[in-house]
Motif scaffolding. Structure first.
Motif, short mmCIF file in Angstrom:
data_model
loop_
_atom_site.label_atom_id
_atom_site.label_comp_id
_atom_site.label_asym_id
_atom_site.label_seq_id
_atom_site.Cartn_x
_atom_site.Cartn_y
_atom_site.Cartn_z
N GLN B 59 0.72 -6.50 -32.96
CA GLN B 59 1.31 -7.65 -32.58
C GLN B 59 0.30 -8.74 -32.57
N PHE B 60 -0.88 -8.46 -32.23
CA PHE B 60 -2.12 -9.75 -31.90
C PHE B 60 -2.96 -9.82 -32.88
N HIS B 65 -7.88 -6.11 -33.75
CA HIS B 65 -7.05 -5.45 -34.53
C HIS B 65 -6.99 -5.80 -36.13
N ARG B 188 3.33 -5.13 -44.01
CA ARG B 188 2.84 -6.46 -43.62
C ARG B 188 1.80 -7.12 -44.80
N PHE B 192 -0.46 -11.90 -42.02
CA PHE B 192 -0.16 -11.63 -40.70
C PHE B 192 1.27 -12.23 -40.45
N ARG B 193 2.41 -11.04 -40.29
CA ARG B 193 3.67 -11.77 -40.14
C ARG B 193 4.59 -10.87 -39.56
N ALA B 194 5.56 -11.07 -38.72
CA ALA B 194 6.26 -10.31 -37.86
C ALA B 194 7.29 -9.44 -38.63
N ILE B 284 14.29 -7.34 -32.39
CA ILE B 284 13.02 -7.05 -31.70
C ILE B 284 12.40 -5.89 -32.18
N TYR B 285 13.20 -4.82 -32.75
CA TYR B 285 12.88 -3.69 -33.06
C TYR B 285 12.50 -3.62 -34.39
N ARG B 287 10.34 -6.01 -35.73
CA ARG B 287 9.07 -6.45 -36.02
C ARG B 287 8.16 -5.36 -36.20
N TRP B 289 5.31 -4.07 -35.83
CA TRP B 289 4.62 -3.08 -34.71
C TRP B 289 5.46 -2.65 -33.80
N ARG B 291 7.91 0.19 -32.48
CA ARG B 291 7.89 1.46 -32.41
C ARG B 291 9.10 2.17 -31.77
N ASN B 292 9.59 3.46 -31.97
CA ASN B 292 10.41 4.18 -31.45
C ASN B 292 9.91 5.66 -31.59
#
Lengths: 498, 333
Positions: B59-60, B65, B188, B192-194, B284-285, B287, B289, B291-292
């Protein structure tokens, strides 16, 4: 000019005015930020709000935004509880003024600048002011602990009806004091971890790491912090409700030692999570049971008192079950807070205990996303239950009477409980319906949740609009509240300012 | 008195509604039906080439990272489809690699090291669930001899497959599940992308909770469902205009549609992880990064997978594939 000065004096110097401002701020934040999630997204309301207010919802910073939103709302709720405490627990006037002023600046600063940073462009100055606001809240805690110092002889209990030690130390005051000290320590517990994660802005939500076998100590501290702070907020409101209902007698004498011991044990249990995670939960369970027993004493006392008072009003000496029940339900505003404490056992404690018992058998078999819904659901419900209790006390403070009182009270209880029950069922839906067939179940459930919460927000808005209109009246309710700014309770000991 | 009556009526209506819905859900037989086949034009047998190199995971965006995968690899352009998984089940059954026992497809797993940690499960060598038969949401049927797919669902991602079943599929063909790092890099790319396509999300990009209702008319169903793999490719289906949601390396459905099992195992815990979000998920899931996780024998109606493989003979990779417009190699340049 005098118009503004008088209103300002009312809103920022009287307990009743300060509570009104804080409730209004929380309502405003809830109304606006509530449009950013749930069905509002589907209906396009989120996009409208974002465009209208110029919010910036960067997907990388969602966790940080949510943490700041929770803190902003929590600070206002803590401020309301502080106002209640400084009004219902005997203390010197100058202590009270300083505490109320500090907490007011603290919560407003953290709320305004915290939300400003999180949702409107991440300006570092705003973040600094957010931290300044939080620091003031901590300082308030120190001041409050000093003002509540239970070993001051002037606050020793004289009446045999209230719990006290042999020497006369007021055990209810001690319970408030213990709660405040526990909150101070627990704030530091979170602040240390928060400073670390906040420094690099590598934020995380506790529910996201719940299944990891190894959690670094600072992650454990964050998880502990959020749990204990909400617990302490709940303990505080329980004590406040107790004073509102003039909690006394044998139940009071049993409850207060339980509450003090429970608060200490549950807090130490949470702090123990970092070094000794495996035994920490056992300590927490013991503390929680003691606190819940203390709350049970209050509920038993309160319900008996409500029945007795109503029957006395009616001139009835003896009554059967149905007449007793009718008397109990006569005043929803006073019945409601105690009922919500009972209802909490079905929607929060009960779910929590069930989860703990069946964790490996059921919840850890499900995908994590489902467990996360249950986790977030149960604490959202607890936080909202506390909010409804505050609203009921506030409805009593503003003197709602007659049918308005009944309608407000019952609507608040029923609508909120339907929403909370709906949220609980939703969070446990996989127990009842296979995911393949869940959609209609979820749809009707969401209807209950949204309708319930919607109705609560509508009646809250009506209450606040009434208060807003009242502020424009020359001799409105605000004027009377300014003349009688304190909450009307029976003090456990002599109040030097009474 | 009037107030009491109103309250009783409200409660009665609420109770009846809940009862009605509860009964209604039991009656619906949604599994094993046919829908219209939608050709997305995307080949589910194709693979994307991911060159060795650095990328940002998580995420960062900071140097902590910045990770490096120091080998080339390939990953499936789409999730494994029902047709592909049914073909595998038939081949594996014929080869004696799986067995069917009481409506369960089982396969062998050599087991995990057990640490005896809290919440950890013992996973000994043995036969484990790959794919449950006659489970709501299944699109693959078994008549005792052969596995077939419900018509119209051939190019939808397989669901209800366990981690064991996903691993079994990949291994059968000499491939493997991607690691989390491999998956994130494939999703990705070198920037760097969401989300795989950028930083904005709307229903035209992926099959998730917001888009799912809009897709029902096109898919010919009245409830939530997967979309054919590669559906969000810029094509228009009926009046629904999709956007090209490929990742920088040309992968489809790396956000939404189905969660994707990944290979990573961690000591002291039995859960396996999934990436990408699904048709049931909030944005939100989706994105990169996010996880489940679940136990490796867990299956659900929104969980599937795709495979990765090593590039053993780099010269076998065509220059065309390496230099394709969506190739990370080219983007890095």
């Amino acid at each position: 000019m005098n118009f503004l000065k008088e209103r300002f004096n009312y809103l920022f110097t009287s307990t009743k005015g300060l509570v009104l401002v804080a409730i209004s701020m929380v309502s405003l934040v809830t109304a606006i930020w509530g449009t950013l999630s749930g069905p509002m997204v589907e209906w396009g309301v989120r996009d409208f709000t974002v465009r209208l207010l110029g919010m910036k919802l960067d997907p990388f910073f969602r966790e940080g935004r949510i943490i700041m939103l929770y803190h902003s709302i929590a600070m206002a709720i803590i401020a309301i509880e502080v106002y209640f405490i400084t009004s219902i627990v005997p203390m010197k006037r100058n202590h009270k003024v300083i505490i109320n002023a500090t907490v007011t600046v603290g919560y407003l600063t953290s709320m305004i600048f915290g939300l400003g940073f999180a949702y409107f462009g991440r300006n570092w100055i705003l973040h600094g002011l957010f931290l300044f606001g939080l620091s003031l809240m901590f300082f308030t805690g120190i001041l409050l602990a000093a003002a509540l110092w239970p070993w001051k002889k002037e606050y020793y209990v004289k009446s045999p009806e209230y719990a006290h030690t042999k020497s006369g130390i007021d055990l209810e005051r001690m319970a408030f004091f213990t709660m405040v000290v526990a909150a101070l320590g627990s704030s530091l517990f979170g602040a240390i971890a928060g400073a670390y994660f906040g420094n690099g802005f590598e934020t995380f939500l506790a529910e996201n790491v719940v299944r990891m076998a190894y959690k670094p100590p600072l992650e454990l501290a964050v998880i502990g912090h959020l749990h204990i702070m909400l617990t302490l907020i709940a303990i505080a409101i329980t004590l406040v409700v107790g004073r509102w209902l003039d909690f006394k007698g044998i139940y009071h004498k049993i409850a207060m030692p339980l509450m003090i011991a429970g608060t200490i044990i549950v807090t130490l249990g949470v702090w123990t999570v970092v070094p000794f995670e495996l035994i920490a939960h056992m300590i927490i369970y013991v503390g929680s049971v003691l606190v819940m027993l203390a709350a049970l004493m209050l509920v038993i006392y309160g319900w008996k008192k409500l029945i007795r008072d109503r029957l006395n009003e009616q001139g009835i000496e003896k009554a059967g079950f149905w007449r007793g029940l009718k008397a109990l339900l006569h005043d929803p505003i006073k019945f409601g807070p105690l009922w919500q404490m009972v209802f909490m056992n079905f929607t929060v404690s009960g779910v929590g205990i069930f989860m703990a018992i069946k964790l490996d058998e059921i919840f850890r078999v499900w995908q994590w996303r489902e467990e996360r819904v249950t986790l977030t659901g149960h604490w959202h419900v607890l936080a909202s239950l506390i909010a409804t209790i505050i609203l009921m006390y506030y409805a009593d403070i503003v003197g709602l009477k007659g049918k308005v009182r009944k309608w407000f009270g019952w609507t608040l209880i029923i609508a909120s409980d339907i929403a909370f029950a709906g949220a609980t069922v939703y969070s446990l839906k996989k127990l009842f319906v296979h995911p393949y067939y869940q959609e209609p179940f979820v749809n009707i459930n969401m209807l209950f949740i949204d309708a319930g919460l919607g109705i609560v927000l509508v009646i809250l808005a009506m209450l606040l609009i009434w208060r807003l209109v009242d502020l424009f009246k020359k001799h409105g309710l605000w004027k009377r509240e300014l003349e009688h700014p304190e909450l009307e309770v029976n003090y456990t000991s002599r109040n030097p300012e009474a | 008195m009037r107030l009491n009556k109103i309250l009783v009526i409200i409660l009665a209506v609420a109770f009846s509604a809940a009862l009605f819905v509860g009964c209604d859900t039991e009656e619906q037989g949604w599994h094993h039906f046919e829908i219209k086949y939608i050709d997305t034009g995307v080949n589910s047998n194709s693979w994307a080439f991911i060159p060795a190199g650095e990328f940002f995971e998580g995420q960062f965006k900071n140097l902590n990272h910045l990770k490096k995968i120091d080998y080339d690899y390939e990953i499936m352009v789409t999730d494994v489809t029902n047709a592909q998984y049914a073909k595998y089940l038939n081949e594996a059954l014929a080869a004696g690699k799986i067995k069917v026992d009481e409506n369960k497809v089982l396969g062998f797993y050599p087991g995990d090291k057990y640490y005896g940690y809290r919440h950890e499960r013992k996973i000994n060598p043995g036969y484990y669930l790959y794919y449950p038969l006659e489970e709501p949401g299944d699109r693959i049927k078994f008549d005792g001899k052969i596995f077939t797919v419900d018509r119209g669902f051939e190019n939808h991602p397989v669901v209800n497959v366990t981690w064991f079943g996903a691993r079994g599929y990949c291994q059968f063909y000499g491939w493997r599940l991607p690691t989390e790092l491999e998956w994130e890099k494939a999703a990705r790319g070198p920037d760097f992308r969401a989300y795989p396509w950028g930083n904005e999300i709307s229903p035209e990009y992926a099959n998730y909770n917001l888009s799912n209702k809009k897709l029902r008319k096109i898919l010919g169903v009245n409830h939530g469902i997967t979309t054919p793999v590669g559906f969000f490719n810029g094509k228009k289906y009926g009046d629904f205009q999709t956007k090209d949601a490929r990742s920088p390396y040309g992968l489809y459905d790396m956000a939404g549609n189905v969660w994707q099992w990944i290979a990573d195992k961690y000591p002291k815990m039995s859960d396996r992880f999934m990436k990408g979000g699904s048709w049931m998920s909030y944005d939100i899931y989706l994105r990169i990064w996010a996880r489940n996780s679940a136990l490796p024998w867990y299956h659900d109606i929104d969980i599937g997978f795709r495979c990765a493989r090593d590039v053993k003979n780099p010269e076998m990779i065509s220059e065309e594939a390496k230099q394709s417009p969506t190739s990370g190699e080219k983007l890095e340049k």
